[in-house]
Structure formats: structure tokens, C-alpha cells
Design a protein around this motif. Structure first.
Motif, short mmCIF file in Angstrom:
data_model
loop_
_atom_site.label_atom_id
_atom_site.label_comp_id
_atom_site.label_asym_id
_atom_site.label_seq_id
_atom_site.Cartn_x
_atom_site.Cartn_y
_atom_site.Cartn_z
N ARG A 128 3.36 3.92 -18.80
CA ARG A 128 4.81 3.21 -18.94
C ARG A 128 5.65 3.40 -17.82
NH1 ARG A 128 5.68 5.76 -23.05
NH2 ARG A 128 7.12 7.17 -22.36
N GLN A 129 5.60 4.75 -17.47
CA GLN A 129 6.66 5.17 -16.34
C GLN A 129 6.20 4.32 -14.87
OE1 GLN A 129 6.12 9.54 -16.03
NE2 GLN A 129 7.60 9.76 -17.43
N VAL A 130 4.86 4.15 -14.70
CA VAL A 130 4.62 3.31 -13.29
C VAL A 130 5.16 1.80 -13.59
CG1 VAL A 130 2.45 2.43 -12.46
CG2 VAL A 130 2.39 4.79 -13.10
N GLU A 131 4.67 1.34 -14.75
CA GLU A 131 5.40 -0.07 -15.07
C GLU A 131 6.72 -0.26 -14.92
OE1 GLU A 131 3.19 -2.62 -18.27
OE2 GLU A 131 3.23 -0.40 -19.33
N GLN A 132 7.56 0.82 -15.37
CA GLN A 132 9.06 0.88 -15.01
C GLN A 132 9.37 0.97 -13.66
OE1 GLN A 132 10.09 4.29 -17.40
NE2 GLN A 132 10.43 2.96 -19.31
N PHE A 133 8.67 1.96 -12.82
CA PHE A 133 8.86 2.19 -11.62
C PHE A 133 8.77 0.71 -10.61
CE2 PHE A 133 8.04 3.10 -7.25
CZ PHE A 133 8.83 4.20 -6.52
N ARG A 140 0.77 -1.41 -0.02
CA ARG A 140 0.20 0.01 0.16
C ARG A 140 0.76 1.22 0.08
NH1 ARG A 140 -5.36 -1.43 0.93
NH2 ARG A 140 -5.84 -3.54 2.07
N GLU A 141 2.01 1.23 0.77
CA GLU A 141 2.90 2.46 0.91
C GLU A 141 3.46 2.63 -0.53
OE1 GLU A 141 5.56 1.73 4.08
OE2 GLU A 141 4.08 2.28 5.55
N THR A 142 3.79 1.52 -1.19
CA THR A 142 4.40 1.59 -2.63
C THR A 142 3.42 2.47 -3.42
OG1 THR A 142 5.83 -0.30 -2.29
CG2 THR A 142 5.37 0.28 -4.55
N ILE A 143 2.34 2.05 -3.53
CA ILE A 143 1.21 2.63 -4.15
C ILE A 143 0.96 4.15 -3.91
CG2 ILE A 143 -1.01 2.81 -4.85
CD1 ILE A 143 -1.36 -0.27 -4.75
N ASP A 144 1.11 4.36 -2.69
CA ASP A 144 0.83 5.91 -2.36
C ASP A 144 2.26 6.75 -2.65
OD1 ASP A 144 -0.52 7.80 -0.39
OD2 ASP A 144 1.39 7.71 0.53
N GLU A 162 18.35 -2.65 -11.01
CA GLU A 162 19.21 -1.61 -11.31
C GLU A 162 20.19 -1.51 -10.01
OE1 GLU A 162 17.02 1.75 -12.39
OE2 GLU A 162 16.77 1.11 -14.32
N GLY A 163 20.72 -2.57 -9.57
CA GLY A 163 21.65 -2.73 -8.35
C GLY A 163 21.12 -2.30 -7.14
N ARG A 164 19.75 -1.86 -7.06
CA ARG A 164 19.12 -1.38 -5.66
C ARG A 164 18.28 -2.66 -5.51
NH1 ARG A 164 20.00 3.04 -8.57
NH2 ARG A 164 21.14 4.75 -7.48
N THR A 165 18.13 -2.97 -3.92
CA THR A 165 17.05 -3.99 -3.68
C THR A 165 15.79 -2.96 -3.22
OG1 THR A 165 18.68 -5.17 -2.37
CG2 THR A 165 16.49 -5.41 -1.80
N VAL A 166 14.83 -3.55 -4.14
CA VAL A 166 13.56 -2.66 -4.25
C VAL A 166 12.62 -3.23 -3.17
CG1 VAL A 166 14.01 -1.91 -6.60
CG2 VAL A 166 12.65 -4.13 -6.29
#
Length: 662
Positions: free
Chosen positions: A235-240, A161-165, A316-320
Motif C-alpha cells: 500500500r505504501q508503494v502504491e502511494q509513493f 529503473r531509478e525510481t524502482i531502486d 501533492e504540489g510537487r512535480t514527480v
């Protein structure tokens, strides 16, 4: 998503159901002999016709014969084949097709013996309704629907939920819970011809939603954005969500510069604030790589019949994100089966597939699994086992996180208490006891060729170690060699002597079950001593080799089911007594070495011993010294130094033999 029976014990399979040969039909083994040698999937079934296990094979007949002939060395196979009464198989064109079909069949039947998620729930996802003219983002636990793209699964609902926000602060996009978005969606379904000019239609009849007023909504409801412009946001949301933030940062940075060049400073300021949100996310990263890699790292922690898988998602080298999943199998299946089973289950339900999946072991089907993931991803994906460097270090971290997550789960659900109660009830039934063994005492002997012989007594009360009741004994009998029979008789005679049975230090009680570490000889010694004392205590012996439980009333040992709570408990009791005995034995031997070993050397008296110990400071340094080093001690002749050196080497050799024996 869970197995059919999520309990911690084996379901009540009908083991007495007649086999095919008893009904005048060909046996299962005979039927397997007629199975084709082509690739495919096999389904083992119980007496009720329910699927208990699904597997795949490059050669169906050869693989299934390993089961019926018990040449498959996995611990669960003997128990599973006791349950099996029939089977089905499906022939496919290749091993790759068999892998895909296997995953579908497991999802359909949820067989008991296959690795699966233990939690009886669906995991949350973040989804984009891609089938709409204006796709919206939503938090959901729904089954995957056509036309919707899912990201996840997440094991932390709050994190999803926080990711969406956070995402909606970075890229304006409609929420699927918005009333005005739902109204617009209904209109477009009723007027599909207006989709290309939807913004014009909504400009005339739309009503602004609350998010649009506060700058978090794109204004679809009032026609503020065309479908093509909105598609760029999607498209940007998908990339994120896929972890590719660098592309978003580049686009937003360019938009900010363009707005500033056009003197649209308010718009440029809004874009700058979005960039600051992304930078804030990067600042929170605790685990990063030196290169922009896209990979998933999967670590496990296993208990006897339950385990946890932890997935670090690196983009991209970061733990998401990291997610933990409780599985319905643990040490009762081998690591390869557990790892491959989880990979199939996890990636069957996620669209977010990286270029590389790292595991802590080599997988026989790594190439096949890589081909399957490559097909799902549309680009190359490989299964890899890193042995050093950043990835290996991170895999260790995933295993630690998996351990903590499993401990939290067991505490939260009372899993350990439930399993302990189950173990006590199973032992009562298997060993024909009068009641659950609430107090278990276990004895073990430790010796070095008859020297420093000791015994340990450990106590488990209500299925848990009761360390305040542990006792240790020095064996008094003069032994020229190891003799567990005599030693066991002595320690039981001392423990259960009338004076000890009334001693509060021994809880003034006899156990509900007495366990001796060893097989028939140790059990015979125990029974003889108890008979001499006139005691009727239930007793059994546990052999290390095949984990067989020997009982006085049957020549055939009792074999507790692999993975059962009862076997886990009695092994825990045995291992604890062994550890306690070995610890005491080594303590005595070390003390003897430091105190009396020099007394055995000809020519070393009190003064020379004191001089040697003062010179080296400790027995560890003395044992590491050469004969020349010892001879350098004032007052120690070369011949005596050589005697000291040779004696120390002899003691070390005996200790090494003991360690190898244990």
C-alpha cells in the motif's frame, strides 16, 4: 502502438480506385444519408477496406455529413475523403460510451489520420503484480495484464529503473526478477491453501535472497513477513508511485517513534534512513506549488506533420516526473484534435489519473472527457485551461520542454533530412521537373504605395536555407503606386542578365526551380522576362490565400496535399523570401525617415534639423514628442514645430497602412 505506416509522408493510397457510384452502387454521401441520428462511432475505410479514420459523434448522420459535404474545415478532410470508399458505424447508448468505444477502436486499428504516438515501441511502466499473495515490483514494457497495476508511462527508461531502486530503499518490497521470489510464487500457485500462512511455510523451507541479506528485501523468502504486514508495504508503494508521499512519511515517522519507544534503536535507525531518502527527493524538486494539488499539465510543440506532447505529473504540489511523447500529427491537424487525441491515448494506458488535467486551450469535449476520466479514476477529474498564475506559467514550461524534446528527436532520427529528401522528390513529381530541385530561388516584392520598392531573393540548397546566397534589390523603376508586375520583371531581368549568370556571387548557376511569391500575374511577369532573356527555367507561383501553386503549363493550379513535406518546404521558401523583403523594406524606410523626413518639412534647414535631433537624441523620441515639445527646441518657431509634428504623423499613418496590408 504506432500508426500503421510510421513514415513521414502520406501512404500510397489508391486514389484511382472506383467509387461506389461508378459500380452502380449508392454513393458514400447517399449511404451516409441513411445513417441513424443516434450517438456512436464511425469508421472511414479506403479502397482496400482498411480503416483510415475513427471518430465519435452525438449524432452520427449529422457528423458524417460534414465529411462528405466538406463542411468540416479541418485541413486534412479533403485529402482523407479522396481516400474514403466506404464506412462502418457502431451505435451506442450515449456520447460517453462513444468516447470509450472510439479509444478502443483507435487502439485496435491504428488509423493513419488519427492522432497517435509516433514511436514504434511500447513505453516502460512500473508495475505491481497485485494478483500474487506477495506482490512484487517490476520494470516492464508488456501489454497490460489483468491483476497487475501499472504506473506510467515513462519516456525515460533510466528514470523508471531509478525510481524502482529508490522506492525499494524507502519501502522493502520484492522484485519480480528475484529468483527466490519466483520460487515462492510457484509454491503458492501449487499450494493455494497455504497462502494465509505462507510465512510459516517459507520459514521451514525458504532460502534467503541477496536483497534480504543487504536489507533491501522484506524477507518473504524466509518467512520474515506475514501477508498482512507485506500488504501494508505494498500500500505504501502504491502511494509513493501515485505521488502521495505525505502518507508514507507519516506512517514511517510513527513507526520510527514506536521503535525508539520500544528501545529498538537499530530498527528506528533504518526507518530514519528511509525518511532521509524521501527528503532527498523533495530537495531535488525544481517545480513546486504553494498548495498540495494533484494535477497533470500537458503542453505541445508542433512542426508541420509531427509534434511532441510534454506531461508534467504534479502530486501533492510537487512535480514527480515529466514525460515527452512524439506524435504522428502536427500542424496538419488543429490544436483541439491534437490535444483531445493525445488525452484519449495517454489516459487510456495509465491508471495514474489526477484530480485535474490542465491544457493550453479550451476543449469542446472537456466535460465529456472529464466524465470519462472520472469513471476511470473513481473520483472527480476535470479538464481545465488555466489563464494565469502558477498553472499557466507551468504550462508554458511544458511547451518549452516539448519543443526541446522534439528537436532532440528530429536530430537523433534524422527526421529533418528524411523529410527534406521526401519534399524534393514530391516537388519533382508534382511540378513535372527533370530532377529534384536541389537549388531553389524565390523572389518577393515589398513596397509602400510604390515608395521604397524592394525585392528579395532567397536560395535553398538541398532543401535548406543558403543564406550566403541571399540577395536584395532596390527597384529602379519610377512607380507612382505598387506594381508587382513591373517590379518582378525588373528584378528577374537584373538577376538573370548574362553578366549575372556568370557571377560567382550568384553561384554562377541557374536554379532548378524558380518560385515567385504570388499567383498568376506574378507568374506571367516571370515567364515574360525569362522568355525575353531566352532562358528555360522551371518556374511556379505560390498564392498566399489557398496555398495554390500556379504553373505555366496548366490553367488549374497544383494543390499539394495538406501536411505534405513538399507543401511545407515551398511555404518555408515563400515565407523566408517575404521575411527578407519586408526586413529590407523597413530598413530603407526607417533610414529615410531618420535622414530625410525633416528635409521635407518647410522651414527646416540644416541648422534646425541638427538642433532638433540634438535635442531629442533619436527619431524614436522625436516621433513620441508633441508639437509643444518640438516648439521648445531653441530656434524652432511654433508654426515649424506644427509642420514637423504633422509630417511625422503622416509617415506613421502610411507605415500603419503598410503593416496592415502585409
Amino acid at each position: 502502438m504506432s500508426i500503421k505506416d510510421p513514415a513521414t509522408h502520406v501512404p500510397d493510397f489508391d486514389l484511382e480506385a472506383p467509387r461506389p457510384e461508378a459500380q452502380g452502387l449508392p454513393s458514400v454521401a447517399e449511404q451516409v444519408g441513411k445513417v441513424p441520428t443516434e450517438p456512436g462511432c464511425y469508421l472511414w475505410k479506403d479502397a482496400k477496406g482498411e480503416v483510415v479514420y475513427v471518430g465519435k459523434a452525438k449524432n452520427l448522420r449529422a457528423r458524417m455529413l460534414q465529411y462528405v459535404r466538406l463542411t468540416d474545415d479541418r485541413a486534412k478532410i479533403p485529402l482523407m475523403m479522396q481516400v474514403v470508399r466506404s464506412f462502418d458505424y457502431i451505435v451506442v447508448g450515449s456520447e460517453h460510451e462513444a468516447l470509450v468505444l472510439e479509444r478502443n477502436l483507435i487502439a485496435q486499428y491504428h488509423p493513419y489520420f488519427n492522432v497517435d504516438f509516433k514511436d514504434d515501441k511500447s513505453y516502460p511502466y512500473i508495475a505491481l503484480t497485485m494478483g500474487d499473495t506477495y506482490p512484487a515490483i517490476k520494470y516492464t514494457r508488456e501489454r497490460h495484464r489483468k491483476g497487475t497495476r501499472y504506473f506510467g508511462p515513462y519516456t525515460d527508461a533510466q528514470a523508471a529503473r531509478e525510481t524502482i531502486d529508490t522506492l525499494r530503499k524507502v519501502v522493502p518490497i520484492c522484485s519480480a526478477t528475484c529468483v527466490e521470489w519466483k520460487r515462492c510464487r510457484r509454491y503458492l500457485k501449487g499450494h493455494p491453501d497455504d497462502a494465509a500462512v505462507a510465512n510459516l511455510a517459507f520459514a521451514d523451507r525458504g532460502r534467503p535472497c541477496f536483497d534480504y541479506h543487504v536489507g533491501r528485501g522484506p524477507g518473504v523468502c524466509v518467512g520474515a513477513m506475514t501477508p498482512s504486514d507485506y500488504a501494508r508495504n505494498v500500500r505504501q508503494v502504491e502511494q509513493f508511485l501515485a505521488g502521495r508521499r505525505s502518507a508514507i512519511v507519516g506512517e514511517l515517522t510513527q513507526q520510527m517513534h514506536d521503535a525508539a519507544a520500544a528501545l529498538e534503536f537499530e530498527r528506528a535507525g533504518r526507518i530514519k534512513r528511509r525518511l532521509e531518502v524521501i527528503e532527498g527527493l523533495d530537495d531535488e524538486q525544481q517545480v513546486t506549488f504553494s498548495s498540495a494539488v494533484d494535477l497533470d499539465l500537458i503542453g505541445f510543440y508542433r512542426e508541420e506533420t509531427i509534434s511532441c506532447a510534454c506531461v508534467f505529473v504534479v502530486r501533492e504540489g510537487r512535480t514527480v516526473r515529466s514525460s515527452e511523447f512524439i506524435l504522428n500529427k502536427g500542424a496538419d491537424v488543429d490544436e483541439v484534435e491534437l490535444t483531445e487525441g493525445f488525452i484519449k491515448r495517454y489516459y487510456d494506458e495509465t491508471a495514474d489519473i489526477p484530480a485535474e488535467v490542465d491544457t493550453h486551450i479550451d476543449l469542446p469535449d472537456a466535460e465529456l472527457l472529464g466524465e470519462w476520466l472520472t469513471d476511470k479514476r473513481g473520483r472527480v477529474c476535470r479538464i481545465h485551461r488555466p489563464k494565469r498564475g502558477e498553472k499557466a506559467h507551468l504550462l508554458e514550461m511544458t511547451a518549452r520542454n516539448a519543443r526541446h524534446a522534439l528537436m532532440r528527436y528530429m536530430v537523433r532520427t534524422g527526421y529533418a533530412d528524411e523529410r527534406t529528401n521526401q519534399a524534393l522528390l514530391e516537388l519533382e513529381s508534382a511540378l513535372a521537373l527533370d530532377g529534384p530541385p536541389l537549388r531553389i530561388e524565390c523572389f518577393d516584392i515589398s513596397t509602400l504605395h510604390g515608395s521604397f520598392t524592394v525585392a528579395s531573393m532567397v536560395v535553398f540548397t538541398n532543401g535548406r536555407p543558403d543564406k550566403g546566397q541571399y540577395r536584395r534589390f532596390k527597384i529602379r523603376a519610377e512607380l507612382s503606386e505598387a506594381n508587382d508586375f513591373v517590379s518582378m520583371g525588373e528584378v528577374l531581368g537584373r538577376r538573370y542578365a548574362p553578366v549575372r549568370r556568370d557571377d560567382e556571387r550568384f553561384a554562377a548557376s541557374t536554379p532548378d526551380l524558380l518560385v515567385v511569391d504570388g499567383g498568376k500575374p506574378q507568374l506571367t511577369a516571370a515567364m515574360g522576362q525569362l522568355g525575353a532573356l531566352g532562358l528555360d527555367i522551371p518556374v511556379c507561383g505560390l498564392a498566399k490565400a489557398d496555398e495554390e501553386v500556379f504553373v505555366p503549363w496548366d490553367e488549374t493550379p497544383v494543390v499539394l496535399p495538406s501536411g505534405s513535406a513538399s507543401l511545407y518546404l515551398i511555404k518555408q521558401v515563400r515565407d523566408e523570401s517575404h521575411r527578407f523583403a519586408i526586413t529590407f523594406h523597413r530598413e530603407l524606410r526607417t533610414k529615410a525617415q531618420s535622414v530625410s523626413i525633416l528635409d521635407e518639412v518647410p522651414g527646416v534647414g540644416t541648422r534646425r534639423k541638427r538642433a532638433i535631433m540634438r535635442h531629442f537624441g533619436s527619431m524614436r523620441r522625436l516621433r513620441a514628442a508633441s508639437a509643444e515639445d518640438i516648439a521648445s527646441v531653441r530656434g524652432v518657431p511654433t508654426s515649424v514645430a506644427r509642420e514637423v509634428y504633422d509630417t511625422l504623423r503622416a509617415w506613421e499613418g502610411e507605415g500603419r497602412d503598410q503593416r496592415e496590408a502585409t
